[in-house]
Enzyme design. Structure first.
Site, mmCIF file in Angstrom:
data_model
loop_
_atom_site.group_PDB
_atom_site.id
_atom_site.type_symbol
_atom_site.label_atom_id
_atom_site.label_comp_id
_atom_site.label_asym_id
_atom_site.label_seq_id
_atom_site.Cartn_x
_atom_site.Cartn_y
_atom_site.Cartn_z
ATOM 1 N N GLU A 1 0.621 -1.417 -0.217
ATOM 2 C CA GLU A 1 -0.191 0.006 0.089
ATOM 3 C C GLU A 1 0.700 1.220 0.068
ATOM 4 O O GLU A 1 0.461 2.362 -0.251
ATOM 5 C CB GLU A 1 -1.152 -0.071 1.185
ATOM 6 C CG GLU A 1 -1.999 -0.769 0.939
ATOM 7 C CD GLU A 1 -2.810 -1.149 2.070
ATOM 8 O OE1 GLU A 1 -2.700 -0.638 3.275
ATOM 9 O OE2 GLU A 1 -4.067 -1.752 2.071
ATOM 10 N N GLU B 1 6.701 -21.833 8.068
ATOM 11 C CA GLU B 1 7.122 -21.058 9.282
ATOM 12 C C GLU B 1 8.066 -21.566 10.157
ATOM 13 O O GLU B 1 8.707 -20.940 11.114
ATOM 14 C CB GLU B 1 5.832 -20.774 10.142
ATOM 15 C CG GLU B 1 5.010 -21.716 10.960
ATOM 16 C CD GLU B 1 3.781 -21.305 11.646
ATOM 17 O OE1 GLU B 1 3.945 -21.359 12.826
ATOM 18 O OE2 GLU B 1 3.029 -20.742 11.116
#
Length: 303
Positions: A88, A119
């Site tokens: 963004e 992960e």
């Protein structure tokens, strides 16, 4: 039957929340009220780490100004939050791609579908951090403060000489020793035990939004509270450029639109021209000398 057996708890977010024990026995409205009440505690928890976050902002702005980069590393929800924040910044502040980079364990596929095991792969984290240099800032995001992927990334970034940061919801995070600054936001137990897409993720979004926005402000990509570096990539945003000029100068639409056209659509140039009453070429020179900061350019002072 006794229910007092000991339970191994490894992170605050995995504890059972005494305020939501009956969440499965109440109406949908009451369940929403319980969730909302938990959510309402997050801003206060983030406020407690703002002095530490301010240091991160200062270091990051300094390093980006000198040509360094900001890297985010996260898995699952943490990684997705980081990707959103980094993406963004490009349209909002016209930030060139590659200045703020989000590394998500498992890559693009893991954004929409879990990729098992990533992960837990510290070697993958280290590999993703291979491009980090001593000029950069590396931010690891892990609600539990123990994610191996993040451990690998921070270890590699630290070895490269980068400034390292850990964002967690565990004040006693096991990975804190890998960070120059640990932002341990104490969000406590989740409404649903272990579901860190709730309060922990909200805290992560607030921290990353605060970090990136304050850095953009420090780099002169706003004037007052206006997005003067916004990329006009569609008709709505092109119209917004004139609206921003009107708000910043208190002038009517006509003069603002004319200044924007004379400045070849460059919003900051047009703004400096209007505020300093100068031609576009001088406006560009003032901006270059001020490091792109409109207020400094208008005052005619060097950066």
């Amino acid at each position: 039957m006794s229910t007092s057996r000991s339970v191994r708890v490894t992170a605050p977010t995995e504890r059972r929340n005494p305020r939501t024990l009956r969440i499965d026995q109440v109406t949908p409205l009451e369940a929403l009220r319980l969730l909302n009440a938990e959510d309402a505690t997050v801003p206060g928890a983030v406020a407690a780490v703002l002095p530490l976050l301010a240091r991160v902002v200062e270091v990051t702005a300094e390093r980006l100004r000198a040509g360094g980069r900001l890297h985010y590393f996260g898995a699952g929800t943490s990684g997705r939050t980081a990707v959103m924040d980094a993406a963004e910044l490009i349209p909002t502040f016209s930030l060139p791609p590659g200045v703020v980079v989000a590394h998500h364990a498992g890559g693009p596929q893991a954004l929409v579908q879990p990729v098992e095991g990533t992960e837990d792969d510290d070697a993958l984290g280290a590999a993703d951090a291979a491009g980090v240099t001593a000029a950069d800032v590396a931010v690891g995001i892990a609600a539990s403060g123990r994610t191996p992927y993040v451990a690998g990334a921070l270890t590699a970034a630290r070895a490269a000489g980068a400034f390292t940061v850990l964002v967690s919801s565990n004040p006693e995070a096991p990975l804190a020793h890998l960070a120059d600054v640990h932002l341990g936001v104490d969000t406590g137990p989740e409404a649903i035990a272990g579901s860190t897409r709730l309060k922990a993720a909200t805290a992560q979004k607030l921290v990353l939004n605060g970090l990136s926005t304050a850095v953009m402000v420090a780099l002169g990509r706003t004037y007052s509270n206006l997005m003067v570096d916004v990329a006009a990539s569609n008709e709505k945003l092109r119209g917004r450029l004139v609206t921003i000029l009107m708000a910043a100068t208190d002038l009517e639409e006509g003069p603002c639109a004319a200044a924007l056209a004379a400045s070849d659509g460059e919003l900051k140039t047009a703004l400096v021209c209007l505020l300093a009453d100068c031609p576009p070429e001088e406006g560009r020179q003032r901006l270059a000398a001020s490091g792109g900061r409109v207020g400094v350019a208008v005052a005619g002072q060097p950066a």
